[in-house]
Design a protein around this motif. Sequence first.
Motif, short mmCIF file in Angstrom:
data_model
loop_
_atom_site.label_atom_id
_atom_site.label_comp_id
_atom_site.label_asym_id
_atom_site.label_seq_id
_atom_site.Cartn_x
_atom_site.Cartn_y
_atom_site.Cartn_z
N PRO A 166 -6.09 -5.88 5.10
CA PRO A 166 -6.74 -5.99 3.77
C PRO A 166 -6.02 -7.19 2.95
CG PRO A 166 -6.20 -3.63 4.63
CD PRO A 166 -5.47 -4.71 5.52
N GLU A 167 -6.76 -7.31 1.95
CA GLU A 167 -6.02 -8.39 0.88
C GLU A 167 -5.04 -7.66 0.37
OE1 GLU A 167 -9.19 -8.98 -1.69
OE2 GLU A 167 -10.31 -10.23 -0.40
N LEU A 168 -4.03 -8.53 -0.38
CA LEU A 168 -2.82 -8.02 -0.74
C LEU A 168 -3.00 -6.95 -1.90
CD1 LEU A 168 -0.64 -11.39 -1.05
CD2 LEU A 168 0.23 -9.09 0.30
N THR A 169 -3.71 -7.29 -2.76
CA THR A 169 -3.98 -6.46 -3.97
C THR A 169 -4.34 -4.90 -3.25
OG1 THR A 169 -4.75 -7.91 -5.23
CG2 THR A 169 -5.39 -5.70 -5.70
N GLU A 170 -5.04 -4.78 -2.42
CA GLU A 170 -5.41 -3.25 -1.50
C GLU A 170 -4.01 -3.00 -0.97
OE1 GLU A 170 -8.21 -1.49 1.94
OE2 GLU A 170 -8.71 -3.47 0.90
N GLN A 171 -3.28 -3.83 -0.32
CA GLN A 171 -2.12 -3.21 0.29
C GLN A 171 -1.21 -2.77 -0.75
OE1 GLN A 171 -0.46 -5.03 4.00
NE2 GLN A 171 -2.14 -6.78 3.64
N LEU A 172 -0.75 -3.56 -1.80
CA LEU A 172 -0.05 -3.23 -2.87
C LEU A 172 -0.34 -1.83 -3.61
CD1 LEU A 172 0.76 -6.58 -4.54
CD2 LEU A 172 2.50 -5.28 -3.14
N SER A 173 -1.76 -1.69 -3.69
CA SER A 173 -2.17 -0.44 -4.15
C SER A 173 -1.95 0.95 -3.36
CB SER A 173 -3.75 -0.52 -4.44
OG SER A 173 -4.27 0.74 -5.15
N GLU A 174 -1.97 0.60 -2.03
CA GLU A 174 -1.52 1.54 -1.04
C GLU A 174 -0.24 1.97 -0.97
OE1 GLU A 174 -2.72 2.32 3.92
OE2 GLU A 174 -2.99 0.42 2.82
N LEU A 175 0.59 1.04 -0.89
CA LEU A 175 2.04 0.93 -1.11
C LEU A 175 2.56 1.98 -2.22
CD1 LEU A 175 3.42 -2.38 0.21
CD2 LEU A 175 3.32 -0.08 1.27
N LYS A 176 1.85 1.61 -3.80
CA LYS A 176 2.25 2.07 -4.76
C LYS A 176 1.88 3.69 -4.70
CE LYS A 176 3.26 2.30 -9.34
NZ LYS A 176 2.46 1.52 -10.15
N ASP A 177 0.63 3.97 -4.36
CA ASP A 177 0.27 5.41 -4.11
C ASP A 177 1.11 6.03 -3.17
OD1 ASP A 177 -2.13 5.04 -5.75
OD2 ASP A 177 -3.42 4.44 -4.04
N PHE A 178 1.81 5.39 -2.23
CA PHE A 178 2.53 6.06 -1.36
C PHE A 178 3.89 6.50 -2.02
CE2 PHE A 178 6.30 5.66 1.60
CZ PHE A 178 5.99 6.68 2.51
N THR A 179 4.29 5.48 -2.64
CA THR A 179 5.87 5.81 -3.52
C THR A 179 5.76 6.75 -4.63
OG1 THR A 179 5.49 4.01 -5.13
CG2 THR A 179 6.55 3.49 -2.96
N ARG A 180 4.56 6.67 -5.50
CA ARG A 180 4.13 7.73 -6.36
C ARG A 180 4.32 9.23 -5.65
NH1 ARG A 180 -0.26 5.96 -7.74
NH2 ARG A 180 0.40 4.61 -9.78
N ASN A 181 3.38 9.43 -4.51
CA ASN A 181 3.36 10.71 -4.05
C ASN A 181 4.52 11.16 -3.43
OD1 ASN A 181 0.52 10.61 -4.98
ND2 ASN A 181 -0.14 9.48 -3.04
N THR A 182 5.38 10.13 -2.71
CA THR A 182 6.59 10.79 -1.84
C THR A 182 7.76 10.77 -2.67
OG1 THR A 182 6.69 8.55 -1.23
CG2 THR A 182 5.28 9.88 0.09
N GLY A 183 7.77 9.81 -3.60
CA GLY A 183 9.32 9.64 -4.11
C GLY A 183 9.75 8.51 -3.51
N HIS A 184 9.48 8.09 -2.47
CA HIS A 184 10.39 7.01 -1.67
C HIS A 184 10.44 5.70 -2.53
CE1 HIS A 184 10.63 9.65 1.57
NE2 HIS A 184 9.44 9.47 2.11
N ILE A 185 11.14 4.76 -2.21
CA ILE A 185 11.26 3.62 -2.85
C ILE A 185 11.06 2.14 -1.92
CG2 ILE A 185 12.90 1.89 -4.45
CD1 ILE A 185 14.38 4.59 -5.29
N ILE A 186 10.22 1.36 -2.58
CA ILE A 186 9.79 0.25 -1.64
C ILE A 186 10.24 -0.91 -2.31
CG2 ILE A 186 7.94 -1.07 -0.68
CD1 ILE A 186 6.37 1.46 0.12
#
Length: 240
Positions: A166-186
């Motif tokens: 996917p495009e970078l914007t979509e990938q960053l959004s996916e990573l942001k949702d993951f960190t927000r939901n899990t509390g992990h840090i990327i």
Amino acid sequence: MRLSSPIYKLKRQAKLAARDSGIPLHAALDQLAQKEGYKSWSHLSSATSPSGHARNLLKQLQPGDLVLIAARPGQGKTLFGLELALQANQSGWQSHFFTLEYTPADVLNRITQLGRKPEEISSSFNLDCSDEICASYVLDQLHHTQQKALVVIDYLQLLDQKRKNPELTEQLSELKDFTRNTGHIILMISQVHRNFDLAAKPLPDLSDIRLPNSVDLTTFTKTCFLHKGEIEFRAVNQSQ
């Protein structure tokens, strides 16, 4: 604490001061360090070394952060990202270093450059050099991670090099949702555009990030820019 000048310039100032005043170089270095707010030159060196910067930055990270680490080539951004992963691992975190740029042998060599012995690193430090690295791949690898985790991805501009990704914007959004939901840090390592070399400013900023296509960089919660020994860490204005 931000230095008044890069380390190499401070050393030059100390040498000139030692020559002009006739005092030993170590005394001139200590005097200069005290003017910068440190007890001694060794204290300054320790606090501003990659490990010192890494410890300071880790203290400022919050659960759910998505952090951009950026610099021109040769400024130590990958080494700094690796140091962050190792420091987090020493502090009891599970850490992951994903890289599309380097081989396992390259990374092990850089670990040695940081003064670490690869064989002594905890098994909770995970190195992944797969050619398949992208946001979905990273999240698949982290799917069962229960322990607090810090993840470094090297690097932003390579994530969408394959058309199937996917495009970078979509990938960053996916990573942001993951960190927000899990509390992990990327933490995402990034290149800076070559035009920065001609800019009249000491450190790059978001406007200097090299991007093949438009990307909303305010997706990141924090940024860390490096140049000539200087490091600037700040929060991103999410309303930009």
